[in-house]
Design a protein around this motif. Structure first.
Motif, PDB file in Angstrom:
ATOM      1  N   UNK A  59      -5.729  -5.082   9.088  1.00 53.30           N
ATOM      2  CA  UNK A  59      -6.883  -4.787   7.683  1.00 53.30           C
ATOM      3  C   UNK A  59      -6.068  -5.070   6.383  1.00 53.30           C
ATOM      4  N   UNK A  60      -6.522  -5.974   5.720  1.00 50.95           N
ATOM      5  CA  UNK A  60      -5.889  -6.734   4.333  1.00 50.95           C
ATOM      6  C   UNK A  60      -7.085  -6.303   3.105  1.00 50.95           C
ATOM      7  N   UNK A  61      -5.877  -5.513   1.619  1.00 50.33           N
ATOM      8  CA  UNK A  61      -7.315  -6.079   0.471  1.00 50.33           C
ATOM      9  C   UNK A  61      -6.799  -7.031  -0.005  1.00 50.33           C
ATOM     10  N   UNK A  62      -7.638  -8.338  -1.126  1.00 53.91           N
ATOM     11  CA  UNK A  62      -7.069  -9.201  -1.543  1.00 53.91           C
ATOM     12  C   UNK A  62      -7.858  -8.845  -3.041  1.00 53.91           C
ATOM     13  N   UNK A  63      -6.945  -8.815  -4.168  1.00 54.19           N
ATOM     14  CA  UNK A  63      -7.502  -8.426  -5.794  1.00 54.19           C
ATOM     15  C   UNK A  63      -9.120  -9.824  -5.740  1.00 54.19           C
ATOM     16  N   UNK A  71     -11.813  -7.751  -1.724  1.00 45.06           N
ATOM     17  CA  UNK A  71     -12.463  -8.009  -0.710  1.00 45.06           C
ATOM     18  C   UNK A  71     -10.967  -7.125   0.227  1.00 45.06           C
ATOM     19  N   UNK A  72     -11.525  -6.410   1.304  1.00 45.48           N
ATOM     20  CA  UNK A  72     -11.656  -6.531   2.074  1.00 45.48           C
ATOM     21  C   UNK A  72     -11.369  -7.515   3.684  1.00 45.48           C
ATOM     22  N   UNK A  73     -10.106  -7.911   4.266  1.00 47.14           N
ATOM     23  CA  UNK A  73     -10.497  -8.687   5.170  1.00 47.14           C
ATOM     24  C   UNK A  73      -9.733  -8.027   6.645  1.00 47.14           C
ATOM     25  N   UNK A  74     -10.332  -8.235   7.203  1.00 47.90           N
ATOM     26  CA  UNK A  74      -9.748  -7.922   9.423  1.00 47.90           C
ATOM     27  C   UNK A  74      -8.941  -9.503   9.754  1.00 47.90           C
ATOM     28  N   UNK A  75      -8.492  -8.945  10.727  1.00 44.79           N
ATOM     29  CA  UNK A  75      -8.153 -10.155  11.971  1.00 44.79           C
ATOM     30  C   UNK A  75      -7.338  -9.207  13.070  1.00 44.79           C
ATOM     31  N   UNK A  76      -7.020  -9.329  13.863  1.00 44.16           N
ATOM     32  CA  UNK A  76      -6.198  -9.574  14.896  1.00 44.16           C
ATOM     33  C   UNK A  76      -4.684  -8.074  14.544  1.00 44.16           C
TER      34      UNK A  76
END
Length: 284
Positions: A143-147, A135-140
């Motif tokens: 970006x980070x990736x979450x298995x 999973x690719x998530x974005x915030x201020x």
């Protein structure tokens, strides 16, 4: 029932959406709305602001990126199941998307919204888990990736942090020699799965070289049937496959509700796993 009062914003960029979420800790993301709107009407959730990301083009579409397929969070279920990129690169996702609810919901509901909702009875979480999606998530903050193995935390709870938006999901391509199937038991087309099984099977020289099995609605989160996966390794199609699939319900914690008791769900998990594995392996 009428929802409680809330503010509504429709950002014109992903960065603006992240800013809107960061400025209000009680804000929620509005995607297709097929899960959120019923909760609002029943007053089971009370967001102060809805951040509508429905018009952000960077969250839409399925893209071939070499070793994986990237599916944008705002891609609808109907777009997923019809996508040539998805059918070629990760066919199990297309197969499962075709079983989601009915055509009306598939045209409005989104791939990312279904996953972020984190309902263990949803069809897609177990599929992404079985395929080791990321999973690719974005915030201020970036970006980070979450298995997938770390994304689903508890019932209706994911590891998305406050202020994060799910951008999309990376689905690794498994390559040649793999077969896929999603087997689902439910009362009606619109009903949640009582139990579902996502299976990816690789055959070699007439036997099963590797199997990946995701379970729907067998606990507070989607699960991998690890015991059956291990038992299937090196097994030829026949009675041994059925025996290996008997372990599918090991280490599960299915709920009791109006539709089924835990023992019945465990029985279904074994039967549906056998069907899904045999179909994915190409058995008649």
């Amino acid at each position: 029932m009428i929802p409680a009062q809330f503010d509504y914003v429709r950002p014109d960029s992903l960065s603006a959406a992240c800013q809107a979420l960061a400025s209000d800790e009680d804000a929620k993301v509005l995607a297709g709305g097929q899960s959120l709107l019923p909760l609002l009407r029943l007053r089971l959730t009370y967001p102060s602001t809805l951040v509508d990301v429905g018009r952000l083009p960077e969250l839409k579409g399925a893209h071939d990126r070499g070793d994986h397929v990237f599916i944008g969070a705002m891609t609808t279920h109907d777009e997923v199941l019809r996508s040539g990129v998805v059918k070629d690169g990760c066919p199990l996702v297309a197969i499962a998307a075709a079983t989601v609810a009915d055509p009306a919901i598939r045209h409005r509901g989104t791939f990312g919204g279904s996953l972020a909702h984190a309902d263990p009875a949803g069809d897609l979480p177990a599929v992404v888990l079985a395929l080791d999606g990321v999973f690719v998530a974005r915030s201020e903050e970036g970006e980070r990736e979450i298995p997938a193995a770390e994304f689903f935390v508890d019932y209706l709870e994911s590891s998305l942090r406050a202020g994060e938006i799910l951008v999309g999901v990376k689905i690794p391509k498994l390559g040649a020699g793999w077969g896929f199937h999603y087997e689902k038991f439910h009362r009606t087309a619109q009903a949640w799965a009582i139990v579902g099984v996502a299976a990816a099977v690789k055959r070699s020289d007439g036997s099963i070289a590797e199997a990946r099995i995701g379970l729907t609605n067998m606990g507070p989160t989607p699960l991998r049937a690890r015991a059956s996966e291990e038992a299937l390794r090196g097994v030829e199609l026949g009675d041994q496959v059925r025996q290996a699939c008997e372990a599918a319900a090991a280490d599960t914690a299915p709920a009791a509700d109006l539709h089924a008791q835990p023992d019945y769900r465990r029985h279904l998990a074994k039967v549906l796993t056998h069907r899904a594995v045999r179909t994915a392996a190409g058995a008649s």
